[in-house]
Motif scaffolding. Structure first.
Motif, PDB file in Angstrom:
ATOM      1  N   GLN B  33       0.840  -1.192   0.000  1.00  0.00           N
ATOM      2  CA  GLN B  33       0.000   0.000   0.000  1.00  0.00           C
ATOM      3  C   GLN B  33       0.879   1.246   0.000  1.00  0.00           C
ATOM      4  O   GLN B  33       2.002   1.227   0.504  1.00  0.00           O
ATOM      5  N   TYR B  35       0.856   5.340   1.144  1.00  0.00           N
ATOM      6  CA  TYR B  35       0.209   6.344   1.969  1.00  0.00           C
ATOM      7  C   TYR B  35       0.902   7.680   1.790  1.00  0.00           C
ATOM      8  O   TYR B  35       2.095   7.746   1.474  1.00  0.00           O
ATOM      9  N   GLN B  37       1.555  11.485   3.739  1.00  0.00           N
ATOM     10  CA  GLN B  37       1.515  12.172   5.031  1.00  0.00           C
ATOM     11  C   GLN B  37       1.923  13.623   4.841  1.00  0.00           C
ATOM     12  O   GLN B  37       3.052  13.907   4.441  1.00  0.00           O
ATOM     13  N   GLY B  42      -1.581  12.886  10.189  1.00  0.00           N
ATOM     14  CA  GLY B  42      -1.675  11.441  10.029  1.00  0.00           C
ATOM     15  C   GLY B  42      -1.498  11.046   8.574  1.00  0.00           C
ATOM     16  O   GLY B  42      -1.282  11.879   7.707  1.00  0.00           O
ATOM     17  N   LEU B  43      -1.594   9.754   8.339  1.00  0.00           N
ATOM     18  CA  LEU B  43      -1.412   9.237   6.988  1.00  0.00           C
ATOM     19  C   LEU B  43      -2.751   9.029   6.297  1.00  0.00           C
ATOM     20  O   LEU B  43      -3.746   8.711   6.943  1.00  0.00           O
ATOM     21  N   HIS B  45      -4.476   6.878   3.088  1.00  0.00           N
ATOM     22  CA  HIS B  45      -4.289   5.789   2.139  1.00  0.00           C
ATOM     23  C   HIS B  45      -4.479   6.287   0.706  1.00  0.00           C
ATOM     24  O   HIS B  45      -5.439   7.002   0.411  1.00  0.00           O
ATOM     25  N   LEU B  48      -3.730   0.574  -3.126  1.00  0.00           N
ATOM     26  CA  LEU B  48      -3.296  -0.758  -2.704  1.00  0.00           C
ATOM     27  C   LEU B  48      -3.116  -1.622  -3.940  1.00  0.00           C
ATOM     28  O   LEU B  48      -3.955  -1.600  -4.848  1.00  0.00           O
ATOM     29  N   PHE B  88       4.799   7.092   1.826  1.00  0.00           N
ATOM     30  CA  PHE B  88       5.301   5.861   2.429  1.00  0.00           C
ATOM     31  C   PHE B  88       4.679   4.651   1.751  1.00  0.00           C
ATOM     32  O   PHE B  88       3.472   4.627   1.499  1.00  0.00           O
ATOM     33  N   PHE B 102       5.963  -0.186   7.454  1.00  0.00           N
ATOM     34  CA  PHE B 102       6.129   1.012   6.648  1.00  0.00           C
ATOM     35  C   PHE B 102       7.572   1.200   6.196  1.00  0.00           C
ATOM     36  O   PHE B 102       8.520   0.894   6.913  1.00  0.00           O
TER      37      PHE B 102
END
Lengths: 116, 112
Positions: B33, B35, B37, B42-43, B45, B48, B88, B102
């Motif tokens: 996945q 992500y 930030q 926060g991260l 999504h 995927l 990430f 991660f």
């Protein structure tokens, strides 16, 4: 989409005090939440997996007596940093999976902890 | 450690250019996945890709996965200043997201 609310966003405390960070799932039930720690410009390190109604599972090297996790309801998990010291200063982030939303995680906005 | 490595660590491009970041991992995965930030947040999504997939698209994002090389890449096309963030990769080895690992992250700076 699912919303994970994390509070406080920033906290400054004196060395030796305890700090509680809350992570709430606002529009879904989270049987499992995850707590991460992130140092500046670094990756996320999983600290523990919080399970509703049972004990948290801590990653190797994480002191369970130092980082107390409570997941008493399906919408709230808390992380308490006990007797905080300057080396505990970090960015703490919670996340949760949402049933039916696949394998992705939904994250809180994080808490910047500064211990003086 | 199973932590993935990402490169470059930092990337600075101009608006309109494409940005490519790479992720390598060590053990077999169920899915990978990506992500994003924003600083101090926060991260979120992004996308995927499963282990049996080779390429996936979502808007301006294109992800590739090469399981033989244990690597993935994220391409952001026609970048915008608002794409400035850290990106990430995260590997899911179990298929349950019970323990995402991660990567080290790529800090992308998009300038006007």
């Amino acid at each position: 989409g699912a919303v994970v609310s994390q509070h406080p966003s920033r906290v400054i405390c004196k060395s030796g005090t305890s700090v509680k960070i809350e992570c709430r799932s606002l529009d879904f039930q989270a049987t499992t939440m995850f707590w991460y720690r992130q140092f500046p410009k670094q990756s996320l390190m999983l600290m523990a997996t919080s399970n509703e109604g049972s004990k948290a599972t801590y990653e190797q090297g994480v002191e369970k007596d130092k980082f107390l996790i409570n997941h008493a309801s399906l919408t709230l998990s808390t992380l308490t940093v006990t007797s905080a010291h300057p080396e505990d200063s970090s960015f703490y982030i919670c996340s949760a999976r949402v049933s039916g939303a696949g394998e992705k995680l939904f994250f809180g906005s994080g808490t910047q902890l500064s211990v003086l | 450690s199973q932590q993935g490595e990402e490169d470059p660590q930092a990337l600075s491009i101009q608006e309109g250019e494409n940005a490519t970041m790479n992720c390598s991992y060590k053990t077999s995965i169920n899915n990978l996945q990506w992500y994003r930030q924003n600083s101090g947040r926060g991260l979120v999504h992004l996308i995927l890709i499963r282990s049996n997939e080779r390429e996936k698209h979502s808007g301006r994002l294109r992800v590739t996965l090469d399981t033989s090389k244990k690597s993935s890449s994220l391409l952001i096309t026609a970048s915008r200043a608002a794409d400035t963030a850290s990106y990430f990769c995260a590997t899911d080895h179990t298929g349950t997201a019970s323990k995402l690992t991660f990567g080290t992250g790529t800090r992308l700076q998009v300038t006007l």
